[in-house]
Design a protein around this motif. Structure first.
Motif, PDB file in Angstrom:
ATOM      1  N   LEU A 226       0.848  -1.188   0.000  1.00  0.00           N
ATOM      2  CA  LEU A 226       0.000   0.000   0.000  1.00  0.00           C
ATOM      3  C   LEU A 226       0.885   1.240   0.000  1.00  0.00           C
ATOM      4  CD1 LEU A 226      -2.702  -1.096   2.583  1.00  0.00           C
ATOM      5  CD2 LEU A 226      -3.003  -0.812   0.121  1.00  0.00           C
ATOM      6  N   PHE A 227       1.957   1.206   0.782  1.00  0.00           N
ATOM      7  CA  PHE A 227       2.973   2.243   0.842  1.00  0.00           C
ATOM      8  C   PHE A 227       4.315   1.554   1.044  1.00  0.00           C
ATOM      9  CE2 PHE A 227      -0.800   4.285   2.883  1.00  0.00           C
ATOM     10  CZ  PHE A 227      -1.063   5.210   1.899  1.00  0.00           C
TER      11      PHE A 227
ATOM     12  N   VAL B 205       9.779   4.810  13.030  1.00  0.00           N
ATOM     13  CA  VAL B 205      11.146   5.281  13.225  1.00  0.00           C
ATOM     14  C   VAL B 205      11.932   5.160  11.920  1.00  0.00           C
ATOM     15  CG1 VAL B 205      13.299   4.888  14.489  1.00  0.00           C
ATOM     16  CG2 VAL B 205      11.097   4.690  15.677  1.00  0.00           C
ATOM     17  N   ALA B 206      11.830   4.002  11.277  1.00  0.00           N
ATOM     18  CA  ALA B 206      12.605   3.738  10.067  1.00  0.00           C
ATOM     19  C   ALA B 206      12.158   4.595   8.885  1.00  0.00           C
ATOM     20  CB  ALA B 206      12.499   2.260   9.702  1.00  0.00           C
ATOM     21  N   LEU B 207      10.857   4.896   8.810  1.00  0.00           N
ATOM     22  CA  LEU B 207      10.318   5.548   7.617  1.00  0.00           C
ATOM     23  C   LEU B 207       9.851   6.977   7.840  1.00  0.00           C
ATOM     24  CD1 LEU B 207       8.327   2.435   6.402  1.00  0.00           C
ATOM     25  CD2 LEU B 207      10.556   3.229   5.583  1.00  0.00           C
TER      26      LEU B 207
ATOM     27  N   VAL C 129       1.355  -4.805   8.401  1.00  0.00           N
ATOM     28  CA  VAL C 129       1.744  -3.629   9.166  1.00  0.00           C
ATOM     29  C   VAL C 129       2.108  -2.565   8.130  1.00  0.00           C
ATOM     30  CG1 VAL C 129       3.205  -2.681  10.979  1.00  0.00           C
ATOM     31  CG2 VAL C 129       2.639  -5.130  11.002  1.00  0.00           C
ATOM     32  N   VAL C 130       1.276  -1.527   8.071  1.00  0.00           N
ATOM     33  CA  VAL C 130       1.386  -0.524   7.017  1.00  0.00           C
ATOM     34  C   VAL C 130       1.746   0.819   7.646  1.00  0.00           C
ATOM     35  CG1 VAL C 130       0.135   0.641   5.154  1.00  0.00           C
ATOM     36  CG2 VAL C 130      -0.394  -1.752   5.713  1.00  0.00           C
ATOM     37  N   PRO C 131       2.828   1.453   7.177  1.00  0.00           N
ATOM     38  CA  PRO C 131       3.156   2.785   7.698  1.00  0.00           C
ATOM     39  C   PRO C 131       2.107   3.789   7.253  1.00  0.00           C
ATOM     40  CG  PRO C 131       4.586   2.231   5.853  1.00  0.00           C
ATOM     41  CD  PRO C 131       3.755   1.018   6.132  1.00  0.00           C
TER      42      PRO C 131
ATOM     43  N   ASP D 133      -2.370  10.548   3.832  1.00  0.00           N
ATOM     44  CA  ASP D 133      -1.621   9.676   2.907  1.00  0.00           C
ATOM     45  C   ASP D 133      -2.478   9.116   1.775  1.00  0.00           C
ATOM     46  OD1 ASP D 133      -3.041   7.582   4.154  1.00  0.00           O
ATOM     47  OD2 ASP D 133      -1.307   6.895   5.302  1.00  0.00           O
ATOM     48  N   GLY D 134      -3.778   9.394   1.804  1.00  0.00           N
ATOM     49  CA  GLY D 134      -4.636   8.998   0.707  1.00  0.00           C
ATOM     50  C   GLY D 134      -5.211   7.600   0.800  1.00  0.00           C
ATOM     51  N   LEU D 135      -4.926   6.869   1.861  1.00  0.00           N
ATOM     52  CA  LEU D 135      -5.478   5.522   1.985  1.00  0.00           C
ATOM     53  C   LEU D 135      -6.967   5.631   2.244  1.00  0.00           C
ATOM     54  CD1 LEU D 135      -4.910   2.502   1.984  1.00  0.00           C
ATOM     55  CD2 LEU D 135      -4.492   2.640   4.428  1.00  0.00           C
ATOM     56  N   ARG D 136      -7.751   5.210   1.260  1.00  0.00           N
ATOM     57  CA  ARG D 136      -9.209   5.239   1.350  1.00  0.00           C
ATOM     58  C   ARG D 136      -9.739   3.978   0.703  1.00  0.00           C
ATOM     59  NH1 ARG D 136      -8.227  10.098   2.323  1.00  0.00           N
ATOM     60  NH2 ARG D 136      -9.255  12.039   2.211  1.00  0.00           N
TER      61      ARG D 136
END
Length: 159
Positions: A46-47, A86-88, A112-114, A119-122
């Motif tokens: 997704l990202f 933390v990483a992203l 597990v999605v950052p 962010d546009g997730l719809r």
């Protein structure tokens, strides 16, 4: 998934891409691997950073995972959910799991999605509904009955 073909016969083992990743037979961008779980980047994220966490034991759905393995598995999900921001450089994560329906690979896995605001997730969620009068109480009672028949007790006195 193992299924006996007939009584007394050997189980049929269907190929499982996640088992192949766990065993190192298939390539993946692994970010965590131990005796409890393997976490690797989703090949269609997704990202960037969308990670799948799978138990090392082949099970299809959450209810198939032995109860003594649930805690260790979810601790790995928790570790990945802590690491991604933390990483992203993202403030949060979305954690999701399908059981049977919409499960593209028949091996238990947590997504597990950052995430970040805007962010546009719809469209990932189903349409919301409202309960009719008394419906929520009836549905909750049915669920409590099933849990009670499974030996799960609710120790709250207000139910």
């Amino acid at each position: 998934m193992n299924q006996p073909t007939e009584p007394g016969s050997a189980p049929v083992v269907e190929p499982c891409v996640f088992c192949d990743i766990v065993a190192g037979r298939s390539a993946a961008e692994v970010v965590l691997a131990d005796g409890d779980a393997v976490a690797f980047l989703d090949r269609s994220p997704l990202f960037p950073g969308h990670t799948l966490v799978v138990p090392t034991q082949h099970v299809v759905q959450l209810s198939d995972l032995p109860s003594d393995r649930v805690g260790p598995f979810f601790r790995r999900v928790q570790l990945v959910a802590e690491a991604l921001p933390v990483a992203l450089g993202r403030p949060g994560t979305f954690v999701a799991m399908n059981n049977i329906v919409s499960q593209s690979v028949a091996h238990l896995h947590a997504h597990v999605v950052p995430r970040q605001k805007g962010d546009g997730l719809r469209g990932f969620f189903w349409p919301r509904q409202k309960y009719g009068a008394g419906e929520a109480s009836a549905v909750a009672a049915r669920i409590r009955d099933v849990l009670a028949s499974s030996g799960v007790e609710d120790d709250r006195s207000d139910l």
